[in-house]
Motif scaffolding. Structure first.
Motif, mmCIF file in Angstrom:
data_model
loop_
_atom_site.group_PDB
_atom_site.id
_atom_site.type_symbol
_atom_site.label_atom_id
_atom_site.label_comp_id
_atom_site.label_asym_id
_atom_site.label_seq_id
_atom_site.Cartn_x
_atom_site.Cartn_y
_atom_site.Cartn_z
ATOM 1 N N GLN A 127 0.819 -1.208 0.010
ATOM 2 C CA GLN A 127 -0.150 0.066 -0.070
ATOM 3 C C GLN A 127 0.878 1.257 0.119
ATOM 4 O O GLN A 127 1.905 1.348 0.878
ATOM 5 C CB GLN A 127 -0.997 -0.010 1.201
ATOM 6 C CG GLN A 127 -1.798 -1.152 1.181
ATOM 7 C CD GLN A 127 -2.951 -1.033 2.442
ATOM 8 O OE1 GLN A 127 -2.593 -0.500 3.132
ATOM 9 N NE2 GLN A 127 -3.614 -1.792 2.255
ATOM 10 N N TYR A 141 6.959 5.018 -12.356
ATOM 11 C CA TYR A 141 5.786 4.367 -12.840
ATOM 12 C C TYR A 141 4.980 5.601 -13.079
ATOM 13 O O TYR A 141 4.909 6.625 -12.219
ATOM 14 C CB TYR A 141 5.151 3.409 -11.881
ATOM 15 C CG TYR A 141 5.635 2.110 -11.846
ATOM 16 C CD1 TYR A 141 5.045 1.003 -12.779
ATOM 17 C CD2 TYR A 141 7.252 1.780 -11.348
ATOM 18 C CE1 TYR A 141 5.760 -0.237 -12.862
ATOM 19 C CE2 TYR A 141 7.635 0.439 -11.586
ATOM 20 C CZ TYR A 141 6.884 -0.459 -12.375
ATOM 21 O OH TYR A 141 7.279 -1.702 -12.332
ATOM 22 N N LEU A 163 9.229 -5.281 -6.972
ATOM 23 C CA LEU A 163 8.042 -6.534 -6.982
ATOM 24 C C LEU A 163 8.297 -7.626 -7.987
ATOM 25 O O LEU A 163 8.595 -7.131 -9.186
ATOM 26 C CB LEU A 163 6.725 -6.001 -6.892
ATOM 27 C CG LEU A 163 6.245 -5.171 -5.763
ATOM 28 C CD1 LEU A 163 5.008 -4.393 -6.077
ATOM 29 C CD2 LEU A 163 6.081 -5.811 -4.436
ATOM 30 N N ILE A 210 1.813 -3.158 -13.556
ATOM 31 C CA ILE A 210 1.256 -3.735 -12.091
ATOM 32 C C ILE A 210 -0.131 -3.415 -11.814
ATOM 33 O O ILE A 210 -0.528 -2.036 -11.882
ATOM 34 C CB ILE A 210 2.239 -3.195 -11.184
ATOM 35 C CG1 ILE A 210 3.707 -3.667 -11.218
ATOM 36 C CG2 ILE A 210 1.851 -3.687 -9.543
ATOM 37 C CD1 ILE A 210 4.706 -2.929 -10.658
ATOM 38 N N ARG A 211 -0.907 -4.466 -11.582
ATOM 39 C CA ARG A 211 -2.296 -4.240 -11.447
ATOM 40 C C ARG A 211 -2.579 -3.447 -9.998
ATOM 41 O O ARG A 211 -1.771 -3.890 -8.880
ATOM 42 C CB ARG A 211 -3.196 -5.478 -11.318
ATOM 43 C CG ARG A 211 -3.247 -6.105 -12.775
ATOM 44 C CD ARG A 211 -3.968 -7.099 -12.964
ATOM 45 N NE ARG A 211 -5.191 -6.886 -12.551
ATOM 46 C CZ ARG A 211 -6.512 -7.471 -12.845
ATOM 47 N NH1 ARG A 211 -6.139 -8.909 -12.940
ATOM 48 N NH2 ARG A 211 -7.632 -7.118 -12.524
ATOM 49 N N VAL A 212 -3.316 -2.464 -10.003
ATOM 50 C CA VAL A 212 -3.386 -1.954 -8.689
ATOM 51 C C VAL A 212 -4.831 -1.432 -8.503
ATOM 52 O O VAL A 212 -5.681 -1.315 -9.282
ATOM 53 C CB VAL A 212 -2.600 -0.332 -8.558
ATOM 54 C CG1 VAL A 212 -1.059 -0.914 -8.621
ATOM 55 C CG2 VAL A 212 -3.080 0.438 -9.795
ATOM 56 N N GLU A 254 -3.077 0.428 -3.998
ATOM 57 C CA GLU A 254 -2.761 -0.825 -3.432
ATOM 58 C C GLU A 254 -2.419 -1.828 -4.574
ATOM 59 O O GLU A 254 -3.374 -1.898 -5.469
ATOM 60 C CB GLU A 254 -3.940 -1.078 -2.497
ATOM 61 C CG GLU A 254 -3.727 -2.645 -2.001
ATOM 62 C CD GLU A 254 -4.899 -2.958 -1.085
ATOM 63 O OE1 GLU A 254 -4.930 -4.277 -0.512
ATOM 64 O OE2 GLU A 254 -5.823 -2.429 -1.042
ATOM 65 N N THR A 255 -1.527 -2.312 -4.496
ATOM 66 C CA THR A 255 -1.053 -3.427 -5.668
ATOM 67 C C THR A 255 -1.958 -4.757 -5.206
ATOM 68 O O THR A 255 -2.549 -4.977 -4.147
ATOM 69 C CB THR A 255 0.525 -4.010 -5.455
ATOM 70 O OG1 THR A 255 0.670 -4.389 -4.117
ATOM 71 C CG2 THR A 255 1.300 -2.697 -5.762
ATOM 72 N N SER A 265 -10.063 -0.078 -10.289
ATOM 73 C CA SER A 265 -8.926 -0.985 -10.597
ATOM 74 C C SER A 265 -8.211 -0.392 -12.006
ATOM 75 O O SER A 265 -8.943 -0.144 -12.873
ATOM 76 C CB SER A 265 -9.605 -2.321 -10.806
ATOM 77 O OG SER A 265 -9.891 -2.507 -9.269
ATOM 78 N N SER A 279 -3.949 -0.363 -13.856
ATOM 79 C CA SER A 279 -2.405 -0.869 -13.649
ATOM 80 C C SER A 279 -1.683 0.420 -13.652
ATOM 81 O O SER A 279 -2.094 1.624 -14.561
ATOM 82 C CB SER A 279 -2.067 -1.487 -14.959
ATOM 83 O OG SER A 279 -2.832 -2.707 -14.985
ATOM 84 N N LEU A 335 7.958 -0.579 -6.326
ATOM 85 C CA LEU A 335 7.230 -1.153 -7.164
ATOM 86 C C LEU A 335 7.959 -1.886 -8.279
ATOM 87 O O LEU A 335 7.767 -2.919 -8.248
ATOM 88 C CB LEU A 335 6.069 -0.346 -8.018
ATOM 89 C CG LEU A 335 5.167 0.372 -7.316
ATOM 90 C CD1 LEU A 335 4.393 1.512 -7.954
ATOM 91 C CD2 LEU A 335 4.179 -0.719 -6.783
ATOM 92 N N VAL A 372 0.036 -9.481 -7.009
ATOM 93 C CA VAL A 372 1.382 -9.641 -7.047
ATOM 94 C C VAL A 372 2.028 -10.823 -5.958
ATOM 95 O O VAL A 372 1.355 -11.181 -5.135
ATOM 96 C CB VAL A 372 1.909 -8.363 -6.344
ATOM 97 C CG1 VAL A 372 3.627 -8.323 -6.280
ATOM 98 C CG2 VAL A 372 1.546 -7.106 -7.089
#
Length: 98
Positions: A2, A69, A35, A45-47, A94-95, A57, A59, A32, A98
């Motif tokens: 987070q 990023y 990861l 990266i999905r967040v 928040e990821t 939601s 990325s 990030l 992952v």
């Protein structure tokens, strides 16, 4: 993971009609980048993101130009939250997966 940060909203000059972003600060982008990346394209990266009272939601994507990023911010969010170009945006990110 987070993360919370504040950064300005900016427009991508290559697609000025619709592409708006907030850059994730360098130190958080480094977190990030550390990861393990799932097998998705472009190093995304999905967040799950919250700005104001809006959660969605999406990325985040590594940007060679920005050297960090970047978080795309869709028009519905910009409109609902009254976001304006070059003004600070407070982000909770928040990821996921992952």
């Amino acid at each position: 993971m987070q993360l919370t940060f504040t950064a300005p909203l900016w427009q991508w000059e290559m697609r000025s009609d619709s592409w708006w972003f907030v850059s994730v600060p360098q130190d958080l982008s480094d977190d990030l980048a550390a990861l393990p990346l799932p097998p998705r394209g472009f190093g995304s990266i999905r967040v799950r993101v919250t700005v104001g009272s809006t959660t969605w939601s999406t990325s985040v994507f590594p940007s060679d130009r920005e050297k960090c990023y970047v978080l795309p911010v869709k028009k519905a969010v910009r409109t609902k939250e009254g976001l304006t170009p070059d003004e600070p945006v407070s982000v909770a990110l928040e990821t996921v997966d992952v």
